[in-house]
Design a protein around this motif. Structure first.
Motif, mmCIF file in Angstrom:
data_model
loop_
_atom_site.group_PDB
_atom_site.id
_atom_site.type_symbol
_atom_site.label_atom_id
_atom_site.label_comp_id
_atom_site.label_asym_id
_atom_site.label_seq_id
_atom_site.Cartn_x
_atom_site.Cartn_y
_atom_site.Cartn_z
ATOM 1 N N LEU A 67 0.828 -1.200 0.000
ATOM 2 C CA LEU A 67 0.000 0.000 0.000
ATOM 3 C C LEU A 67 0.866 1.256 0.000
ATOM 4 O O LEU A 67 0.561 2.237 -0.702
ATOM 5 N N THR A 68 1.945 1.240 0.756
ATOM 6 C CA THR A 68 2.858 2.383 0.785
ATOM 7 C C THR A 68 3.517 2.580 -0.572
ATOM 8 O O THR A 68 3.595 3.694 -1.088
ATOM 9 N N TYR A 69 3.986 1.481 -1.161
ATOM 10 C CA TYR A 69 4.648 1.545 -2.462
ATOM 11 C C TYR A 69 3.725 2.162 -3.515
ATOM 12 O O TYR A 69 4.114 3.043 -4.276
ATOM 13 N N THR A 70 2.479 1.698 -3.560
ATOM 14 C CA THR A 70 1.549 2.206 -4.572
ATOM 15 C C THR A 70 1.126 3.634 -4.265
ATOM 16 O O THR A 70 1.001 4.453 -5.176
ATOM 17 N N SER A 71 0.916 3.952 -2.995
ATOM 18 C CA SER A 71 0.484 5.305 -2.630
ATOM 19 C C SER A 71 1.531 6.346 -3.000
ATOM 20 O O SER A 71 1.189 7.475 -3.368
ATOM 21 N N LEU A 72 2.808 5.973 -2.915
ATOM 22 C CA LEU A 72 3.876 6.906 -3.267
ATOM 23 C C LEU A 72 4.007 7.090 -4.772
ATOM 24 O O LEU A 72 4.647 8.040 -5.226
ATOM 25 N N ARG A 73 3.397 6.199 -5.543
ATOM 26 C CA ARG A 73 3.513 6.252 -7.003
ATOM 27 C C ARG A 73 2.201 6.605 -7.688
ATOM 28 O O ARG A 73 2.112 6.571 -8.906
ATOM 29 N N LEU A 74 1.203 6.923 -6.884
ATOM 30 C CA LEU A 74 -0.076 7.416 -7.379
ATOM 31 C C LEU A 74 -0.353 8.768 -6.736
ATOM 32 O O LEU A 74 0.102 9.027 -5.618
ATOM 33 N N PRO A 75 -1.067 9.667 -7.412
ATOM 34 C CA PRO A 75 -1.304 10.994 -6.841
ATOM 35 C C PRO A 75 -2.155 10.931 -5.579
ATOM 36 O O PRO A 75 -2.931 9.983 -5.375
ATOM 37 N N ASP A 76 -2.019 11.957 -4.716
ATOM 38 C CA ASP A 76 -2.705 11.912 -3.423
ATOM 39 C C ASP A 76 -4.207 12.155 -3.522
ATOM 40 O O ASP A 76 -4.904 12.147 -2.498
ATOM 41 N N VAL A 77 -4.723 12.348 -4.750
ATOM 42 C CA VAL A 77 -6.182 12.466 -4.927
ATOM 43 C C VAL A 77 -6.833 11.096 -5.116
ATOM 44 O O VAL A 77 -8.055 11.006 -5.294
ATOM 45 N N MET A 78 -6.062 10.018 -5.061
ATOM 46 C CA MET A 78 -6.600 8.681 -5.319
ATOM 47 C C MET A 78 -7.800 8.303 -4.455
ATOM 48 O O MET A 78 -8.695 7.593 -4.932
ATOM 49 N N PRO A 79 -7.890 8.746 -3.199
ATOM 50 C CA PRO A 79 -9.084 8.397 -2.425
ATOM 51 C C PRO A 79 -10.388 8.846 -3.080
ATOM 52 O O PRO A 79 -11.445 8.253 -2.838
ATOM 53 N N ASP A 80 -10.336 9.879 -3.924
ATOM 54 C CA ASP A 80 -11.544 10.384 -4.584
ATOM 55 C C ASP A 80 -11.731 9.834 -6.003
ATOM 56 O O ASP A 80 -12.773 10.066 -6.616
ATOM 57 N N VAL A 81 -10.752 9.129 -6.512
ATOM 58 C CA VAL A 81 -10.775 8.698 -7.911
ATOM 59 C C VAL A 81 -11.628 7.447 -8.095
ATOM 60 O O VAL A 81 -11.549 6.491 -7.319
ATOM 61 N N LYS A 82 -12.434 7.464 -9.157
ATOM 62 C CA LYS A 82 -13.213 6.290 -9.544
ATOM 63 C C LYS A 82 -12.857 5.805 -10.954
ATOM 64 O O LYS A 82 -13.023 4.627 -11.259
ATOM 65 N N THR A 83 -12.374 6.721 -11.806
ATOM 66 C CA THR A 83 -12.105 6.390 -13.202
ATOM 67 C C THR A 83 -10.723 6.885 -13.604
ATOM 68 O O THR A 83 -10.350 8.021 -13.281
ATOM 69 N N ILE A 84 -9.975 6.054 -14.321
ATOM 70 C CA ILE A 84 -8.668 6.435 -14.855
ATOM 71 C C ILE A 84 -8.712 6.262 -16.367
ATOM 72 O O ILE A 84 -9.054 5.182 -16.866
ATOM 73 N N VAL A 85 -8.370 7.335 -17.082
ATOM 74 C CA VAL A 85 -8.362 7.322 -18.544
ATOM 75 C C VAL A 85 -6.913 7.496 -18.995
ATOM 76 O O VAL A 85 -6.211 8.411 -18.536
ATOM 77 N N ILE A 86 -6.461 6.636 -19.914
ATOM 78 C CA ILE A 86 -5.053 6.603 -20.311
ATOM 79 C C ILE A 86 -4.912 6.943 -21.794
ATOM 80 O O ILE A 86 -5.635 6.410 -22.634
ATOM 81 N N GLY A 87 -3.948 7.809 -22.123
ATOM 82 C CA GLY A 87 -3.657 8.144 -23.512
ATOM 83 C C GLY A 87 -2.254 8.695 -23.638
ATOM 84 O O GLY A 87 -1.587 8.968 -22.637
ATOM 85 N N GLN A 88 -1.797 8.882 -24.897
ATOM 86 C CA GLN A 88 -0.428 9.352 -25.120
ATOM 87 C C GLN A 88 -0.325 10.859 -25.332
ATOM 88 O O GLN A 88 0.615 11.486 -24.872
#
Length: 600
Positions: A67-88
């Protein structure tokens, strides 16, 4: 085997573990969908993989290291996130209906340099540079959701609800008794709670309340993942770099170039000398802030102790800049411009910052003293060469960037790569120097003449060892490894696991051979007509289960191998450039034979 470097429809590279292959096939097949996919569908294959970074995935107790590893590599708004959209590129998002994505809030994470925007509600837009971003992001999101949902169940107890219902200010301190209570509720140690406090310092209790309020059910959508999209993104990156380089008269397309993949601070600090020239100001700062541990370390160094003064000052400099604000930042920027260091921020597309450094403008009296011994700096004033330093990319993005560089630079003189790796036979902080790299993406095993040996680095190390003649594996992702995977390679003598060396060497192959890099071959790169050097410093020891940067970070100890390897790279560049300039002078000074013209 068909190439699996870019096209997700092709065969997934062999990884040494059927479970890892199954997991990758699962998420790539799901990502072909034009609609959202649910991360929940990946939980079974994720846990079956038994990742070395998620050793507690199957356990009901939270795996705080993961959990620590992933939290440090994801933005701190993750608790509010429901959808992730990926593009280049921005166009991908616009065509998918996210027209104003560039105006969304830019959000960051300390452990990943990736361009991410948040719409302020529940959606993240993530810009990727290669397929490796997918292989990195999907397992992290899955691990994050698994651990969130474990904690959600545990926080439904009456004791937890009563504790979380108490009113308190965001960022308020948690007492020792409260820490003990939370450790009991969450079935973890008090040290684990302290670690979560640190990474969620902005609002620790608020985050726990959000976890208690509901399960995490993330949705993911991939907008585009074609070869053309990745290359187009890299083209945009290069054009932006070139435009800014031309503005300061340092165009890499017109000059000889030494390419370095490292970070955006070590080379600049060594060349500008700001930290060691500001020793008094930094020491006053330490005193004013009451950093007793740092003061003790400084006294030990001044008494002839264990480490180098410059390394200590570089470590404190980050804190000094953060507290010193614009005044310190402006002075550092001015000093860097004085010695020909030009920062090139990346404003569009994926995030890979660059620096262009003019060797002719360096000041020997400002250089880190360790760069001066045995180096002919006077000759460098005649140099027309540049150092192109980039913030090291992730995985296959290295292939894309290196391919663009080799296509566009005027004359490539050297390729030098430094970065973090996991070690199977050393300790955190050691440096590994490989001359064999097995690339899991291409299935090639590359043999090459690494221009560095142990004695190029060892004199500048205070703590760790330097191990040369090592064998490295370029893995598809940090989570995409398990004990069986590592044991197979360790039995074959591979001790160094990272993500970029193989992709870089695939691009190096194409820079001097008349065809695309092969697949599943032993590839000899001894004939490369320019310098090639790789230096990896150990940040993880995965054979110690769960021992990764989620458990601890390199901190002060990490400064030692970072600057030892950076010094080795700069000294190599200075020496190679001095040799090149001597040859050029000799060619110009050698009398040319008299030309005889015949009229017969």
């Amino acid at each position: 085997m068909t190439a699996a470097v870019f096209d997700m429809d092709r065969t997934v590279p062999k990884t040494g573990s059927e479970e890892i292959q199954l997991y990758m096939r699962t998420y790539y097949s799901l990502l072909r969908s034009t609609d959202l996919i649910q991360i929940e569908t990946l939980v079974e294959s994720h846990t079956a993989m038994e990742s070395s970074l998620h050793v507690g995935a199957r356990q009901p107790q939270p795996d705080i290291a993961a959990l620590t590893y992933t939290s440090l590599r994801l933005p701190d708004v993750m608790p509010d996130v429901k959808t992730i959209v990926i593009g280049q590129i921005e166009k991908s998002f616009t065509e998918a209906g996210y027209a104003d994505v560039s105006n969304w809030q830019r959000v960051y994470s300390p452990g990943r340099r990736r361009r991410v925007h948040f719409d302020g509600l529940h959606t993240l837009a993530v810009f990727i540079a290669s397929r490796s971003d997918i292989d990195d992001l999907v397992p992290m999101l899955t691990a994050y959701q698994i651990e969130w949902n474990k904690m959600h169940l545990l926080l439904q107890s009456e004791v937890a609800r009563l504790f979380l219902s108490q009113q308190r200010e965001p960022g308020a301190a948690v007492t020792s008794g409260e820490r003990t209570l939370l450790a009991t509720v969450l079935q973890v140690s008090e040290e684990d709670i302290a670690r979560l406090q640190f990474i969620w310092a902005k609002d620790f209790i608020g985050t726990l309340r959000k976890i208690a309020a509901g399960r995490k059910l993330l949705g993911l959508r991939l907008l585009a993942s074609s070869v053309a999209d990745y290359r187009k993104a890299t083209v945009y990156w290069w054009h932006e770099l070139e435009d800014q380089a031309e503005a300061v008269n340092a165009d890499p397309e017109q000059r000889p170039v030494y390419f370095v993949s490292s970070n955006t601070h070590s080379l600049a600090n060594l060349l500008s000398g700001y930290a060691w020239r500001s020793e008094e100001g930094i020491l006053n700062y330490i005193n004013a802030k009451g950093h007793e541990t740092l003061l003790d370390e400084y006294r030990i160094i001044r008494e002839g102790g264990r480490t180098n003064l410059q390394n200590f000052l570089y470590y404190v400099l980050k804190k000094y800049i953060a507290d010193g604000g614009d005044v310190v930042r402006k002075q550092i920027a001015a000093d860097e411009r004085e010695v020909g260091v030009h920062r090139v921020p990346n404003r569009h597309g994926f995030q890979i910052e660059a620096q262009i450094m003019e060797l002719s403008k360096l000041r020997s009296d400002w250089l880190d003293p360790r760069l001066c011994d045995g180096v002919e700096h006077a000759m460098l004033a005649e140099s027309d060469a540049l150092i192109l330093n980039i913030d090291y990319p992730l995985g296959l993005a290295a292939y894309e960037v290196m391919s663009r560089v080799t296509e566009r630079v005027g004359h490539l003189l050297g390729v030098y790569v430094m970065g973090k790796a996991a070690t199977l036979n050393g300790r955190v902080g050691d440096v590994m120097i490989p001359n064999v790299v097995h690339d899991e993406h291409s299935q090639n095993t590359y043999l090459f003449n690494n221009c560095f040996i142990a004695r190029d680095v060892a004199p500048y190390m205070a703590y760790g060892m330097v191990l040369d003649n090592q064998k490295a594996i370029s893995a598809p992702g940090t989570f995409l490894q398990n004990p069986r995977y590592m044991s197979v390679f360790y039995e074959e003598g591979y001790t160094d696991i990272e993500m970029e060396a193989g992709p870089y060497l695939s691009a190096v192959y194409e820079a001097y051979r008349p065809r695309r890099h092969p697949q599943n071959e032993i590839v000899n790169l001894y004939g490369v007509p320019f310098d090639v050097g790789f230096l990896h410093y150990a940040s993880d020891t995965p054979f110690g289960r769960g021992h990764n940067l989620g458990v601890s970070n390199l901190g002060y100890m990490g400064v030692d191998p970072t600057y030892a390897t950076a010094i080795a790279i700069l000294r190599r560049i200075f020496q190679k450039e001095a040799e090149r300039l001597r040859r050029r002078q000799a060619e110009h000074s050698t009398p040319q034979p008299e030309r005889i013209v015949s009229f017969s």
